[in-house]
Design an enzyme around this catalytic site. Structure first.
Site, PDB file in Angstrom:
ATOM      1  N   GLY A  30       2.064  -1.275  -2.068  1.00 15.52           N
ATOM      2  CA  GLY A  30       1.188  -2.246  -1.422  1.00 15.52           C
ATOM      3  C   GLY A  30      -0.039  -2.478  -2.262  1.00 15.52           C
ATOM      4  O   GLY A  30      -0.449  -1.623  -3.047  1.00 15.52           O
ATOM      5  N   ASP A  87     -12.534  -3.140  11.305  1.00 16.01           N
ATOM      6  CA  ASP A  87     -11.676  -3.939  10.430  1.00 16.01           C
ATOM      7  C   ASP A  87     -10.247  -3.999  10.981  1.00 16.01           C
ATOM      8  O   ASP A  87      -9.273  -3.823  10.250  1.00 16.01           O
ATOM      9  CB  ASP A  87     -11.682  -3.346   9.020  1.00 16.01           C
ATOM     10  CG  ASP A  87     -11.125  -4.317   7.978  1.00 16.01           C
ATOM     11  OD1 ASP A  87     -11.119  -5.537   8.249  1.00 16.01           O
ATOM     12  OD2 ASP A  87     -10.695  -3.865   6.899  1.00 16.01           O
TER      13      ASP A  87
END
Length: 501
Positions: free
Chosen positions: A185, A307
């Site tokens: 990722g 977040d």
């Protein structure tokens, strides 16, 4: 004690030459990933002070490994490398070598994967003096010493020919304890690698975040205090909730932060939404319920996430109804953020309006996480974002005014209760926004089937005196919706990688 099958008399042919052809007699194979070098053995006889050389090694004992399974032992039918008296003393030790003493394994389709060594002997295979154990395995790394029968009978040194000598991972604490694998990722907030623990072979995900050198130079000295850093590390390592990602280790360096997390094979929620265009309301409700319990737990521990977005929600597997875990909840404690608009913090499309109004520098409450939950829920149900620059006005202005619409065709199949809950959550006034307890008590989330399924996945009771009856997945699981997107809502874009933490 060796079994009788393993200590049969060695065939005479095996005392004359190794079954495996040595390096000098054949060219290097293109898929060669490792090499065994014969090791000069020194051992101390009981009662003596000085080491005694009892098995001289010829420097020509070099064996290249290109097979996915490279077996070593005394059975010439099962082993690629057959041990003989050039490797061990015939009378003292060779008769105790098992037919298949150890095997080296490698996934040839992924050369960045670990090289494993498994122990097939009851008399012992050791790596750097540590016993592997019968039917157990460890990861074999560059310059590891392999001993057989005893820790001090050092037979081979392993050379890893596929190791990445230019890797950006330089932290010794990680290199000593883990195999650093491929990237799984990447994004604005860092790069994610697949790790395997050297001893347990257990997989982990590691997020590597580079620090801003200018920001770090202006960081107050107390923020770099080692005692403070270790305190934060211990707090996050001790968090324990089924829907919060387990943080196993944090390495805080002047230029980088490395976070070792449990590995979730199902990837992130953003990818799941993209692959399905949007999620069925039942599935979205199950995921949202788990997210709410995770946020409630973090708030009880004094942690505000700040977040929340689909990129930071990880799934256990590819099943439609699966365990979900919130990730990335501790990064801001180690990487300074002067503004939510900084590249490090990623897109502002999930950020609460009160944060944007103060450029991330003002005081705000845990209600910012409630806003984030609302944006994630909106995205799951429609496959679109509630706020976007593509809607005519800047997304930041839309967020500050709480201006959004449910025009995408997917909303036609969404219940009025779910829509009302989103309107309640995406309230620009944080004091009027529901608390996490209010969300959990909402009519929409008081769904017995969904709560029961969440109990099964989380393995914790969420209701008193109820017997879990699991939900039944759709027959056509993960089938994209037939509803086409229109210009009223922007479809969520493709991520860079499958798993982004």
């Amino acid at each position: 004690m060796a079994n009788s099958e393993e200590i049969d008399t060695l065939p005479a042919t095996q005392t004359q030459l190794s079954h495996y052809t040595q390096l000098e007699s054949q060219p290097l194979e293109p898929l060669c990933y490792g090499r065994l070098l014969g090791k000069q053995v020194q051992i101390k006889t009981l009662g003596t002070k000085a080491p005694i050389h009892y098995v001289p090694r010829a420097p020509s004992n070099v064996y290249d490994i290109s097979q996915s399974e490279f077996s070593v032992g005394r059975d010439d039918r099962k082993c690629v490398l057959v041990l003989n008296e050039t490797h061990l003393d015939r009378h003292k030790h060779l008769h105790r070598v098992s037919k298949v003493h150890f095997t080296i394994h490698k996934d040839l389709d992924d050369l960045s994967s670990p090289t494993f060594i498994s122990d097939g002997s009851r008399n012992g295979t050791f790596v750097n003096g540590r016993l592997i154990g019968t039917r157990n395995r460890m990861i074999l790394k560059h310059m590891d010493e392999i001993s057989i029968l005893k820790p001090d009978i050092r037979a081979f040194v392993y050379h890893d020919l596929t190791r990445n000598t230019t890797s950006e991972i330089k932290a010794k604490e990680l290199l000593d304890n883990y195999h650093i694998g491929k990237k799984i990722g990447s994004g604005a907030c860092g790069t994610v690698y697949l790790l395997h623990h050297t001893i347990s072979c257990k997989p982990f995900a590691m997020k590597h975040v580079m620090k801003d050198p200018i920001s770090e130079r202006t960081r107050p000295k107390f923020l770099n205090d080692p005692m403070r850093v270790m305190n934060e590390v211990n707090i996050m390592k001790n968090l324990n909730h089924p829907c919060v990602i387990k943080m196993h280790d944090i390495v805080d360096k002047p230029d980088s932060v490395y976070m070792v997390l449990e590995y979730m094979e199902g990837g992130d929620l953003l990818t799941r939404i993209i692959n399905n265009q949007h999620l069925p309301e039942k599935t979205a409700k199950l995921f949202f319920l788990q997210m709410c319990h995770a946020v409630k737990y973090l708030h009880e521990q004094g942690i505000t996430h700040r977040d929340l977005k689909p990129d930071n929600i990880l799934l256990q597997d590819d099943q439609e109804y699966t365990l979900l875990k919130v990730s990335d909840f501790g990064l801001s404690k180690f990487v300074r953020k002067n503004s939510v608009m900084r590249t490090l913090c990623g897109t502002p499309l999930y950020v609460a309006p009160e944060v944007l109004k103060t450029s991330g520098k003002g005081a705000y409450t845990r209600k910012v996480d409630i806003w984030g939950l609302g944006v994630v829920l909106f995205t799951m149900l429609s496959g679109t974002l509630p706020f976007s620059d593509e809607y005519g006005t800047p997304a930041v202005e839309q967020i500050k005014r709480g201006k959004f619409a449910m025009r995408h065709p997917a909303w036609r199949k969404v219940s009025s209760m779910a829509k009302k809950l989103i309107f309640d959550i995406l309230n620009v006034n944080p004091t009027e926004r529901p608390s996490i307890d209010t969300l959990l008590a909402s009519t929409w989330l008081r769904d017995e089937e969904v709560i029961c399924e969440a109990e099964r996945l989380m393995q914790v009771p969420l209701r008193a005196g109820k017997v879990p009856v699991p939900l039944v997945s759709r027959t056509a699981r993960n089938t994209p919706s037939d509803v086409e997107n229109n210009n009223a809502g922007r479809q969520v874009g493709q991520p860079n990688k499958r798993q982004k933490l």
